[in-house]
Write a protein that holds these residues in place. Structure first.
Motif, mmCIF file in Angstrom:
data_model
loop_
_atom_site.group_PDB
_atom_site.id
_atom_site.type_symbol
_atom_site.label_atom_id
_atom_site.label_comp_id
_atom_site.label_asym_id
_atom_site.label_seq_id
_atom_site.Cartn_x
_atom_site.Cartn_y
_atom_site.Cartn_z
ATOM 1 N N GLY A 15 -19.638 -117.229 9.249
ATOM 2 C CA GLY A 15 -20.258 -116.197 10.176
ATOM 3 C C GLY A 15 -19.625 -114.678 9.783
ATOM 4 N N PHE A 16 -18.729 -114.519 8.814
ATOM 5 C CA PHE A 16 -18.184 -113.246 8.775
ATOM 6 C C PHE A 16 -18.448 -113.036 7.296
ATOM 7 C CE2 PHE A 16 -15.960 -114.588 12.393
ATOM 8 C CZ PHE A 16 -15.674 -113.401 13.039
ATOM 9 N N ALA A 17 -18.630 -111.641 7.043
ATOM 10 C CA ALA A 17 -18.622 -111.009 5.661
ATOM 11 C C ALA A 17 -17.771 -109.842 5.348
ATOM 12 C CB ALA A 17 -20.034 -110.639 5.499
ATOM 13 N N ARG A 18 -17.487 -109.709 4.124
ATOM 14 C CA ARG A 18 -16.743 -108.462 3.756
ATOM 15 C C ARG A 18 -17.531 -107.162 3.877
ATOM 16 N NH1 ARG A 18 -12.082 -109.349 0.277
ATOM 17 N NH2 ARG A 18 -11.952 -111.846 -0.158
ATOM 18 N N TYR A 19 -16.782 -106.200 4.515
ATOM 19 C CA TYR A 19 -17.686 -104.746 4.375
ATOM 20 C C TYR A 19 -18.097 -104.465 2.976
ATOM 21 C CZ TYR A 19 -15.948 -104.179 9.220
ATOM 22 O OH TYR A 19 -15.980 -104.240 10.270
ATOM 23 N N PRO A 20 -19.175 -103.744 2.644
ATOM 24 C CA PRO A 20 -19.548 -103.366 1.478
ATOM 25 C C PRO A 20 -18.426 -102.324 0.948
ATOM 26 C CG PRO A 20 -21.465 -103.076 3.136
ATOM 27 C CD PRO A 20 -20.219 -103.594 3.767
ATOM 28 N N GLU A 21 -18.418 -102.283 -0.445
ATOM 29 C CA GLU A 21 -17.299 -101.478 -0.956
ATOM 30 C C GLU A 21 -17.653 -100.042 -0.673
ATOM 31 O OE1 GLU A 21 -15.900 -100.366 -5.598
ATOM 32 O OE2 GLU A 21 -16.739 -102.376 -5.251
ATOM 33 N N GLY A 22 -16.687 -99.314 -0.198
ATOM 34 C CA GLY A 22 -16.757 -97.894 -0.019
ATOM 35 C C GLY A 22 -17.208 -97.572 1.682
ATOM 36 N N LYS A 23 -17.509 -98.610 2.312
ATOM 37 C CA LYS A 23 -17.835 -98.669 3.475
ATOM 38 C C LYS A 23 -17.085 -99.474 4.658
ATOM 39 C CE LYS A 23 -22.402 -97.605 2.270
ATOM 40 N NZ LYS A 23 -24.071 -97.903 2.392
ATOM 41 N N VAL A 24 -15.688 -99.571 4.281
ATOM 42 C CA VAL A 24 -14.582 -100.488 4.967
ATOM 43 C C VAL A 24 -14.059 -99.513 5.895
ATOM 44 C CG1 VAL A 24 -12.751 -101.863 4.685
ATOM 45 C CG2 VAL A 24 -14.395 -101.784 3.052
ATOM 46 N N PRO A 25 -13.977 -99.899 7.260
ATOM 47 C CA PRO A 25 -13.241 -99.036 8.268
ATOM 48 C C PRO A 25 -11.706 -99.268 7.984
ATOM 49 C CG PRO A 25 -14.410 -101.020 9.169
ATOM 50 C CD PRO A 25 -14.767 -100.770 7.820
ATOM 51 N N GLN A 26 -11.010 -98.256 8.101
ATOM 52 C CA GLN A 26 -9.437 -98.174 7.858
ATOM 53 C C GLN A 26 -8.809 -98.131 9.166
ATOM 54 O OE1 GLN A 26 -7.997 -99.208 4.922
ATOM 55 N NE2 GLN A 26 -10.269 -99.292 4.260
ATOM 56 N N GLU A 27 -9.136 -97.075 10.258
ATOM 57 C CA GLU A 27 -8.721 -96.821 11.446
ATOM 58 C C GLU A 27 -9.898 -96.899 12.556
ATOM 59 O OE1 GLU A 27 -7.272 -92.949 10.534
ATOM 60 O OE2 GLU A 27 -5.380 -93.607 9.831
ATOM 61 N N VAL A 28 -9.229 -97.280 13.570
ATOM 62 C CA VAL A 28 -10.281 -97.289 15.038
ATOM 63 C C VAL A 28 -10.766 -96.127 15.195
ATOM 64 C CG1 VAL A 28 -10.208 -97.589 17.373
ATOM 65 C CG2 VAL A 28 -8.828 -99.155 16.008
ATOM 66 N N ASP A 29 -12.271 -95.814 14.937
ATOM 67 C CA ASP A 29 -13.010 -94.767 15.256
ATOM 68 C C ASP A 29 -13.118 -93.874 14.259
ATOM 69 O OD1 ASP A 29 -13.663 -95.489 18.150
ATOM 70 O OD2 ASP A 29 -11.841 -94.284 18.986
ATOM 71 N N ASP A 30 -12.641 -94.136 13.100
ATOM 72 C CA ASP A 30 -13.236 -93.449 11.873
ATOM 73 C C ASP A 30 -14.663 -93.608 11.489
ATOM 74 O OD1 ASP A 30 -13.564 -95.838 10.387
ATOM 75 O OD2 ASP A 30 -11.717 -95.614 8.966
ATOM 76 N N LYS A 31 -14.878 -93.024 10.435
ATOM 77 C CA LYS A 31 -16.343 -92.881 10.196
ATOM 78 C C LYS A 31 -17.179 -94.064 9.976
ATOM 79 C CE LYS A 31 -19.009 -91.543 6.091
ATOM 80 N NZ LYS A 31 -19.147 -90.646 4.883
ATOM 81 N N TRP A 32 -16.518 -95.108 9.412
ATOM 82 C CA TRP A 32 -16.990 -96.520 9.264
ATOM 83 C C TRP A 32 -16.849 -97.319 10.297
ATOM 84 C CZ3 TRP A 32 -20.779 -95.857 6.142
ATOM 85 C CH2 TRP A 32 -20.579 -95.254 4.856
ATOM 86 N N ASP A 33 -15.800 -97.196 11.041
ATOM 87 C CA ASP A 33 -15.840 -97.875 12.305
ATOM 88 C C ASP A 33 -17.038 -97.663 13.259
ATOM 89 O OD1 ASP A 33 -14.447 -99.787 14.019
ATOM 90 O OD2 ASP A 33 -13.566 -98.185 15.097
ATOM 91 N N VAL A 34 -16.956 -96.206 13.452
ATOM 92 C CA VAL A 34 -18.156 -95.914 14.299
ATOM 93 C C VAL A 34 -19.678 -96.542 13.757
ATOM 94 C CG1 VAL A 34 -19.511 -93.737 15.157
ATOM 95 C CG2 VAL A 34 -16.897 -93.964 15.210
ATOM 96 N N TYR A 35 -19.869 -96.194 12.358
ATOM 97 C CA TYR A 35 -21.009 -96.666 11.936
ATOM 98 C C TYR A 35 -21.186 -97.967 11.960
ATOM 99 C CZ TYR A 35 -24.503 -97.490 7.899
ATOM 100 O OH TYR A 35 -25.332 -98.210 7.262
#
Length: 113
Positions: free
Chosen positions: A74-94
């Motif tokens: 039921g879970f998957a890895r984030y696509p390469e280059g679109k992995v959130p690193q910190e809470v509320d960073d660009k990808w976390d918000v996306y």
């Protein structure tokens, strides 16, 4: 006979106390001016150093998985280059409004509403 009042050697004289207080205040002001407010900003990592983030398929949930392990069902890895690193960073918000479908295609999250 003169009456002399003695004070402990450790007592500050009024003039010395003002100098010490002024020096402490000036030092504090210099630290704030040099570091700026941004240096006190706290950023929370999505996962601990020995983990990587995964997202819920067809949902906006997530979890952290130990390095070397595969994501649970039921879970998957984030696509390469679109992995959130910190809470509320660009990808976390996306990823609050996007997810992956069962085929790994990025889609609008059904529960983003």
């Amino acid at each position: 006979m003169s009456h002399r009042i003695s004070r402990p050697a450790t007592a500050f004289r009024p003039g010395r106390l003002r100098v010490v207080a002024a020096a402490a205040l000036a030092g504090s002001a210099a630290v704030v001016a040099l570091t700026g407010c941004a240096s006190f900003e706290y950023k929370e990592d999505i996962c601990m150093g020995n983990e990587y983030p995964v997202l819920t398929v067809n949902g906006t949930g997530g979890a952290c998985v130990s390095n070397g392990e595969e994501p649970p069902a039921g879970f998957a890895r984030y696509p390469e280059g679109k992995v959130p690193q910190e809470v509320d960073d660009k990808w976390d918000v996306y990823w609050n409004t996007h997810t992956l479908d069962k085929d790994g295609k990025i889609i609008d999250a059904p529960d983003a509403g």
